[in-house]
Motif scaffolding. Sequence first.
Motif, PDB file in Angstrom:
ATOM      1  N   THR A   1       0.828  -1.210   0.000  1.00 19.49           N
ATOM      2  CA  THR A   1       0.000   0.000   0.000  1.00 19.49           C
ATOM      3  C   THR A   1       0.858   1.253   0.000  1.00 19.49           C
ATOM      4  O   THR A   1       0.582   2.246  -0.736  1.00 19.49           O
ATOM      5  CB  THR A   1      -0.919  -0.005   1.231  1.00 19.49           C
ATOM      6  N   VAL A   2       1.904   1.289   0.810  1.00 18.57           N
ATOM      7  CA  VAL A   2       2.797   2.456   0.863  1.00 18.57           C
ATOM      8  C   VAL A   2       3.459   2.701  -0.488  1.00 18.57           C
ATOM      9  O   VAL A   2       3.580   3.840  -0.965  1.00 18.57           O
ATOM     10  CB  VAL A   2       3.846   2.261   1.964  1.00 18.57           C
ATOM     11  N   VAL A   3       3.916   1.615  -1.126  1.00 17.29           N
ATOM     12  CA  VAL A   3       4.578   1.751  -2.425  1.00 17.29           C
ATOM     13  C   VAL A   3       3.615   2.340  -3.455  1.00 17.29           C
ATOM     14  O   VAL A   3       3.967   3.230  -4.262  1.00 17.29           O
ATOM     15  CB  VAL A   3       5.113   0.385  -2.893  1.00 17.29           C
ATOM     16  N   VAL A   4       2.341   1.846  -3.482  1.00 17.90           N
ATOM     17  CA  VAL A   4       1.344   2.354  -4.440  1.00 17.90           C
ATOM     18  C   VAL A   4       1.078   3.846  -4.205  1.00 17.90           C
ATOM     19  O   VAL A   4       0.994   4.659  -5.155  1.00 17.90           O
ATOM     20  CB  VAL A   4       0.048   1.537  -4.333  1.00 17.90           C
ATOM     21  N   LEU A   5       0.928   4.247  -2.936  1.00 18.88           N
ATOM     22  CA  LEU A   5       0.662   5.659  -2.630  1.00 18.88           C
ATOM     23  C   LEU A   5       1.818   6.551  -3.047  1.00 18.88           C
ATOM     24  O   LEU A   5       1.628   7.666  -3.563  1.00 18.88           O
ATOM     25  CB  LEU A   5       0.387   5.811  -1.131  1.00 18.88           C
ATOM     26  N   VAL A   6       3.045   6.058  -2.838  1.00 19.83           N
ATOM     27  CA  VAL A   6       4.205   6.861  -3.230  1.00 19.83           C
ATOM     28  C   VAL A   6       4.247   7.046  -4.737  1.00 19.83           C
ATOM     29  O   VAL A   6       4.523   8.149  -5.261  1.00 19.83           O
ATOM     30  CB  VAL A   6       5.496   6.182  -2.727  1.00 19.83           C
ATOM     31  N   VAL A   7       3.944   6.005  -5.475  1.00 18.76           N
ATOM     32  CA  VAL A   7       3.961   6.101  -6.939  1.00 18.76           C
ATOM     33  C   VAL A   7       2.877   7.055  -7.434  1.00 18.76           C
ATOM     34  O   VAL A   7       3.105   7.898  -8.316  1.00 18.76           O
ATOM     35  CB  VAL A   7       3.768   4.696  -7.559  1.00 18.76           C
ATOM     36  N   LEU A   8       1.648   6.956  -6.872  1.00 22.84           N
ATOM     37  CA  LEU A   8       0.565   7.848  -7.272  1.00 22.84           C
ATOM     38  C   LEU A   8       0.886   9.311  -6.940  1.00 22.84           C
ATOM     39  O   LEU A   8       0.590  10.239  -7.722  1.00 22.84           O
ATOM     40  CB  LEU A   8      -0.734   7.431  -6.573  1.00 22.84           C
ATOM     41  N   GLY A   9       1.499   9.532  -5.786  1.00 27.56           N
ATOM     42  CA  GLY A   9       1.869  10.901  -5.418  1.00 27.56           C
ATOM     43  C   GLY A   9       2.889  11.488  -6.379  1.00 27.56           C
ATOM     44  O   GLY A   9       2.814  12.682  -6.743  1.00 27.56           O
TER      45      GLY A   9
ATOM     46  N   VAL B   1       3.265  10.672  -9.559  1.00 26.16           N
ATOM     47  CA  VAL B   1       2.606  10.965 -10.844  1.00 26.16           C
ATOM     48  C   VAL B   1       1.794  12.272 -10.751  1.00 26.16           C
ATOM     49  O   VAL B   1       1.797  13.078 -11.673  1.00 26.16           O
ATOM     50  CB  VAL B   1       1.696   9.765 -11.226  1.00 26.16           C
ATOM     51  N   TRP B   2       1.075  12.449  -9.610  1.00 24.77           N
ATOM     52  CA  TRP B   2       0.266  13.669  -9.444  1.00 24.77           C
ATOM     53  C   TRP B   2       1.128  14.919  -9.455  1.00 24.77           C
ATOM     54  O   TRP B   2       0.795  15.911 -10.093  1.00 24.77           O
ATOM     55  CB  TRP B   2      -0.516  13.541  -8.135  1.00 24.77           C
ATOM     56  N   LEU B   3       2.246  14.893  -8.783  1.00 22.53           N
ATOM     57  CA  LEU B   3       3.134  16.044  -8.757  1.00 22.53           C
ATOM     58  C   LEU B   3       3.693  16.326 -10.168  1.00 22.53           C
ATOM     59  O   LEU B   3       3.856  17.467 -10.590  1.00 22.53           O
ATOM     60  CB  LEU B   3       4.284  15.788  -7.776  1.00 22.53           C
ATOM     61  N   PHE B   4       3.994  15.267 -10.914  1.00 21.15           N
ATOM     62  CA  PHE B   4       4.554  15.461 -12.264  1.00 21.15           C
ATOM     63  C   PHE B   4       3.547  16.101 -13.205  1.00 21.15           C
ATOM     64  O   PHE B   4       3.887  16.941 -14.053  1.00 21.15           O
ATOM     65  CB  PHE B   4       5.025  14.104 -12.803  1.00 21.15           C
ATOM     66  N   MET B   5       2.245  15.693 -13.061  1.00 21.64           N
ATOM     67  CA  MET B   5       1.231  16.187 -13.974  1.00 21.64           C
ATOM     68  C   MET B   5       0.882  17.656 -13.689  1.00 21.64           C
ATOM     69  O   MET B   5       0.660  18.428 -14.612  1.00 21.64           O
ATOM     70  CB  MET B   5      -0.035  15.335 -13.883  1.00 21.64           C
ATOM     71  N   PHE B   6       0.723  18.050 -12.463  1.00 23.47           N
ATOM     72  CA  PHE B   6       0.240  19.390 -12.123  1.00 23.47           C
ATOM     73  C   PHE B   6       1.371  20.421 -11.895  1.00 23.47           C
ATOM     74  O   PHE B   6       1.095  21.572 -11.750  1.00 23.47           O
ATOM     75  CB  PHE B   6      -0.664  19.343 -10.903  1.00 23.47           C
ATOM     76  N   SER B   7       2.612  19.943 -11.841  1.00 20.23           N
ATOM     77  CA  SER B   7       3.697  20.908 -11.635  1.00 20.23           C
ATOM     78  C   SER B   7       4.028  21.652 -12.920  1.00 20.23           C
ATOM     79  O   SER B   7       4.607  22.721 -12.889  1.00 20.23           O
ATOM     80  CB  SER B   7       4.936  20.197 -11.123  1.00 20.23           C
ATOM     81  N   GLY B   8       3.664  21.099 -14.094  1.00 19.64           N
ATOM     82  CA  GLY B   8       3.931  21.761 -15.375  1.00 19.64           C
ATOM     83  C   GLY B   8       2.882  22.730 -15.720  1.00 19.64           C
ATOM     84  O   GLY B   8       3.077  23.636 -16.537  1.00 19.64           O
TER      85      GLY B   8
END
Length: 394
Positions: free
Chosen positions: A377-385, A387-394
């Motif tokens: 669960t921790v690994v999945v949350l880290v990966v999703l976080g 991806v979210w930062l990569f998409m909205f930081s641009g």
Amino acid sequence: MSEQFSAQSVRLTVSHSTPSEPTEAFAQPEDLMFNPPQSDQICMGRSPSNEIPLNHAAVSGQHARIVRQGNEFFLEELGSRNGTILNGTRLNERESKLLRSGDHIRIVPYDIRFVCGVEVYNQLPPTENTAMIRDEMIRSVLGGVMGHEDKPPKLIVMSGGQASMQQFELSGMHADYRIGRAPQCDLVIQDENISREHAAVRRDPSGVMIRDLNSRNGVVVNGRRLAKGVEHALRDRDEITLGTAKLQFSDPEGAALAEMIGDVVNDPVAEQAAVSGSISVPQPNSPPPSGVDVASMGEEGLGEGGEALEANSSDAPEVPGLDAPSPDGANELGEAGVNGEEGEALGAEGGEEGEAGGLPVPVEPGLTSTQITVIATVVVLVVLGAVWLFMFSG
């Protein structure tokens, strides 16, 4: 006194086992003393001319005799009708046997105990006279030891060849004595059934060894044929057969020394083990190594281990008195290792014994299912976080 009483003195204690009258000869045990030259030949039989007359109808006129050859005494069977028994073994007709102090001779109803040397007088009443005789004999017999005089063992040719009662001393230490028909042998026995170089005898500080020199008819010691080229330790009064020749090995001092050493190093535990025929081996207290799953072992793995164990066992020397493991026991062990259910039962039983004995039970390294779920669960949350930062930081 030393001329009258010597190491060649003999005492024979004669008794009648079933006397018909209390006054009959030897109805009570009687000690008969013989000293040189009287001890050179002691005849026993029904005839009154014998040194020991045994007046019984079942005893032959000339039944048996004791003969001295040098420092050795022999019992000779004279072809009697009812035979002569030495230490429970019946002698063949005209057979001679080497005697030792304390031997028991049986002639029909008569029991005869043979004693020679120092023991002749050391059991008599301790009067001053017998004490002087005993001291004189001890000095006579043990004088060789005090003076470092070597009394070597020897081989006595009892029958075969040209010279009966031939005595061959093994005087040299670390010497290899050859026995055979060839003239260059140390002990030559002219017998067509003996090989040119038949056997070899070697003496060293540990004792005397004999080996077969690849002879045609072999070397037999006390009725047992020896393997060719393999040394066999000889003991006092061992009987050796080479072809049709009969020899006896004489080493009374070696036998006495071995007995004294045995008394000194006697271990009650080892003695009990020798009597029972088994030796208890203490088991280690440490727990078995972890990471071994008996139930999951395949037949191939167990087979390799079994072969290695068998190879190591074959290198170990054979211990007299120990019984080899029975095939049934080996089969049971093999079935326990191959059968998974029995292996699991064995593991469970071992675990219970370990806990009962206070020993730590080995734990297999690894993660539980709950720990695995949390980490995923921790690994999945880290990966999703990420991806979210990569998409909205641009």
